[in-house]
Design a protein around this motif. Structure first.
Motif, PDB file in Angstrom:
ATOM      1  N   ALA A  92     -13.477  -2.307  -1.414  1.00 22.16           N
ATOM      2  CA  ALA A  92     -12.363  -1.701  -2.151  1.00 22.16           C
ATOM      3  C   ALA A  92     -12.699  -0.301  -2.652  1.00 22.16           C
ATOM      4  O   ALA A  92     -11.803   0.540  -2.805  1.00 22.16           O
ATOM      5  CB  ALA A  92     -11.973  -2.594  -3.324  1.00 22.16           C
ATOM      6  N   SER A  93     -13.965  -0.019  -2.901  1.00 24.72           N
ATOM      7  CA  SER A  93     -14.349   1.295  -3.416  1.00 24.72           C
ATOM      8  C   SER A  93     -14.030   2.400  -2.416  1.00 24.72           C
ATOM      9  O   SER A  93     -13.454   3.435  -2.777  1.00 24.72           O
ATOM     10  CB  SER A  93     -15.843   1.310  -3.754  1.00 24.72           C
ATOM     11  N   THR A 149      -6.495   7.424  -3.242  1.00 24.04           N
ATOM     12  CA  THR A 149      -6.230   8.269  -4.410  1.00 24.04           C
ATOM     13  C   THR A 149      -6.674   9.717  -4.202  1.00 24.04           C
ATOM     14  O   THR A 149      -5.853  10.632  -4.166  1.00 24.04           O
ATOM     15  CB  THR A 149      -6.915   7.677  -5.661  1.00 24.04           C
ATOM     16  N   ARG A 205       1.230   1.703  -3.625  1.00 23.24           N
ATOM     17  CA  ARG A 205      -0.012   2.056  -4.302  1.00 23.24           C
ATOM     18  C   ARG A 205      -0.407   3.508  -4.028  1.00 23.24           C
ATOM     19  O   ARG A 205      -0.949   4.192  -4.889  1.00 23.24           O
ATOM     20  CB  ARG A 205      -1.158   1.154  -3.826  1.00 23.24           C
ATOM     21  N   SER A 206      -0.142   3.966  -2.802  1.00 25.71           N
ATOM     22  CA  SER A 206      -0.713   5.233  -2.355  1.00 25.71           C
ATOM     23  C   SER A 206       0.256   6.409  -2.393  1.00 25.71           C
ATOM     24  O   SER A 206      -0.162   7.549  -2.202  1.00 25.71           O
ATOM     25  CB  SER A 206      -1.238   5.088  -0.928  1.00 25.71           C
ATOM     26  N   SER A 230     -10.368  -0.273  -8.289  1.00 24.49           N
ATOM     27  CA  SER A 230      -9.196   0.581  -8.492  1.00 24.49           C
ATOM     28  C   SER A 230      -9.186   1.216  -9.879  1.00 24.49           C
ATOM     29  O   SER A 230      -8.489   2.210 -10.107  1.00 24.49           O
ATOM     30  CB  SER A 230      -7.910  -0.230  -8.281  1.00 24.49           C
ATOM     31  N   GLY A 269      -5.056  -0.294 -11.718  1.00 25.12           N
ATOM     32  CA  GLY A 269      -6.096  -1.313 -11.690  1.00 25.12           C
ATOM     33  C   GLY A 269      -6.287  -2.053 -12.997  1.00 25.12           C
ATOM     34  O   GLY A 269      -6.837  -3.159 -13.000  1.00 25.12           O
ATOM     35  N   TRP A 316     -10.220   2.783  -2.143  1.00 20.33           N
ATOM     36  CA  TRP A 316      -9.549   3.474  -3.239  1.00 20.33           C
ATOM     37  C   TRP A 316      -9.850   4.969  -3.284  1.00 20.33           C
ATOM     38  O   TRP A 316      -9.065   5.742  -3.826  1.00 20.33           O
ATOM     39  CB  TRP A 316      -9.866   2.800  -4.577  1.00 20.33           C
ATOM     40  N   TYR A 325       0.807  -1.215   0.000  1.00 26.83           N
ATOM     41  CA  TYR A 325       0.000   0.000   0.000  1.00 26.83           C
ATOM     42  C   TYR A 325       0.840   1.265   0.000  1.00 26.83           C
ATOM     43  O   TYR A 325       0.361   2.317  -0.447  1.00 26.83           O
ATOM     44  CB  TYR A 325      -0.997  -0.044   1.163  1.00 26.83           C
ATOM     45  N   SER A 380      -6.127   5.273 -11.912  1.00 22.48           N
ATOM     46  CA  SER A 380      -6.804   4.017 -12.245  1.00 22.48           C
ATOM     47  C   SER A 380      -5.921   3.052 -13.025  1.00 22.48           C
ATOM     48  O   SER A 380      -6.231   1.864 -13.092  1.00 22.48           O
ATOM     49  CB  SER A 380      -8.071   4.295 -13.053  1.00 22.48           C
TER      50      SER A 380
END
Length: 434
Positions: free
Chosen positions: A244-245, A252, A23-24, A376, A52, A248, A20, A49
């Motif tokens: 997950a929504s 993001t 990812r972040s 994602s 993903g 994310w 993470y 995105s």
């Protein structure tokens, strides 16, 4: 009895933090990237995105790779690959370069959570598994809670390019350590017979395929059909998309929301942005330990496993409350409640090992993470379009609606928590047909 499994879950915890972080880190750097490269919200949404696209597309192949290569090699290769992609983002000078490397990041992260799930299912008996999942899953929240201010500090000192380079180097180092230190239980020299017997008799599935030499490591069409036609599995697939929504959004758009739509300074954003992640950390640990405690007390899996997830998803809908307040403290309060709920619902991975046929945990985990991973792709782009006019309220309303649908899927689709039964000869035929 040795306690090697506790060291294993700590390694998973560190692995999730690395996942993470890579990812972040773009969320922290986003305001500076968009300014330097002159990118609008829609372009930033596409960059967010891009991770993903391959992350989702390679979930099922990632599950196959996991079943073929095993836990140790899959994680080592994946961590090294996405860390190199992270490091190279520090040298990007345009929109297309970021898209390409974020696509690479998603490709190498694809097998990560199916591998985490299979490691936990290999090392932990069923009565301890929700706790194990909660501990390693909490890494995404506690890591980000403390890493967000640290990442902002690194960016201020080394710039956004230095931020990507440093986090990439950290990940490469961990990939090497994972390969040197990790072993599956049947191959570990540290575990003794008492612990091995304890986890096997408790329902660990480390020997489901590895110890059956008659079963090939390929997967047939019928095996894919099994994990795609089950109503129970579709219930957890949809639920995972909902979990997950919310995640994310925070990975993001959340820092940008505070800076550009709530008018906070970047330093203050760094401090406030950590609070929802701390709330989520408390949520996921509370959920995991509560769920295992209820199982230990004889409460059915229908209550002990499902109720925390459903409750958490319903709490996550409170994110919509931020649309109706102006005070910054109240905005953060609603964000904390929502992300606490998201954390409380994040033991969803335990359902993969509880519901999927033992031979198909890797593939079921791939499909599960594929459906969740589509968030994602969809969520950053949808938010980018909804917020394009300068109003973020529709985006938060959208997130609240998705989490409500997730709660309803666990209520009406999952049904009784029990393993899907497949005739042995049917499963074997599926393997042999490939």
């Amino acid at each position: 009895m040795t306690k090697v499994r506790y060291g294993v879950v700590f390694m998973l915890f560190i692995t999730v933090i690395i996942n993470y972080m890579d990812r972040s880190n773009i969320a922290v750097a986003a305001p500076f990237i968009s300014k330097e490269l002159e990118l609008d919200p829609v372009q930033m949404g596409l960059i967010f995105s891009a991770f993903g696209w391959t992350y989702c597309a390679l979930q099922i192949p990632g599950g196959w790779i996991l079943d073929k290569l095993g836990n140790r090699k899959t994680h080592a290769i994946g961590i090294a690959g996405f860390s190199i992609a992270t490091l190279l983002q520090g040298f990007v000078h345009g929109f297309s370069g970021f898209i390409l490397l974020r696509v690479g990041l998603g490709a190498f992260e694809a097998p990560a959570f199916p591998t985490n799930s299979k490691v936990a299912a290999s090392w932990f008996p069923e009565k301890e598994r929700a706790r194990a999942v909660a501990i390693y899953t909490s890494g995404q929240f506690i890591g980000l809670a403390f890493l967000t201010p640290a990442l902002i500090f690194l960016q201020q000192w080394f710039g956004w390019r230095g931020l990507f380079i440093i986090t990439g180097i950290i990940g490469i180092s961990w990939a090497i350590l994972w390969y040197l230190l990790y072993r599956d239980p049947q191959h570990s020299k540290k575990v003794n017979k008492q612990e091995l017997d304890y986890i096997r008799e408790g329902g660990a599935i480390f020997d489901a395929i590895a110890d059956d030499k008659s079963v090939k490591s390929t997967v047939g069409i019928k095996d894919f059909a099994i994990v795609l036609k089950s109503r129970k599995l579709w219930g957890i697939y949809i639920g995972q998309f909902a979990v997950a929504s919310t995640l994310w959004f925070f990975l993001t758009w959340f820092p940008t929301y505070l800076v550009e739509y709530r008018g906070l300074t970047f330093v203050k954003t760094g401090l406030l942005a950590s609070l929802p992640f701390l709330a989520a950390f408390v949520g996921v640990l509370s959920s995991g330990f509560l769920s295992d405690f209820l199982v230990k007390k004889g409460v059915s899996d229908n209550v002990a496993r499902k109720v925390p997830v459903i409750t958490g998803l319903l709490l996550a809908t409170s994110i919509i409350g931020a649309n109706y307040v102006e005070n910054t403290n109240l905005v953060i309060m609603f964000m904390c409640i929502a992300f606490f709920g998201n954390g409380f619902a994040s033991i969803t991975w335990v359902f993969v090992s509880l519901l999927a046929p033992k031979r198909l945990v890797g593939i079921a985990g791939g499909v599960f993470n594929f459906i969740g991973g589509t968030a994602s792709i969809i969520i950053p782009i949808v938010i980018g379009f909804l917020a394009k006019g300068g109003n973020f309220a529709p985006a938060l309303t959208f997130i609240a609606c998705v989490t409500l649908i997730g709660a309803l899927s666990y209520i009406f689709l999952v049904g009784k928590v029990e393993r899907i039964q497949v005739k042995e000869e049917e499963s074997l035929k599926g393997y042999e047909s490939a």
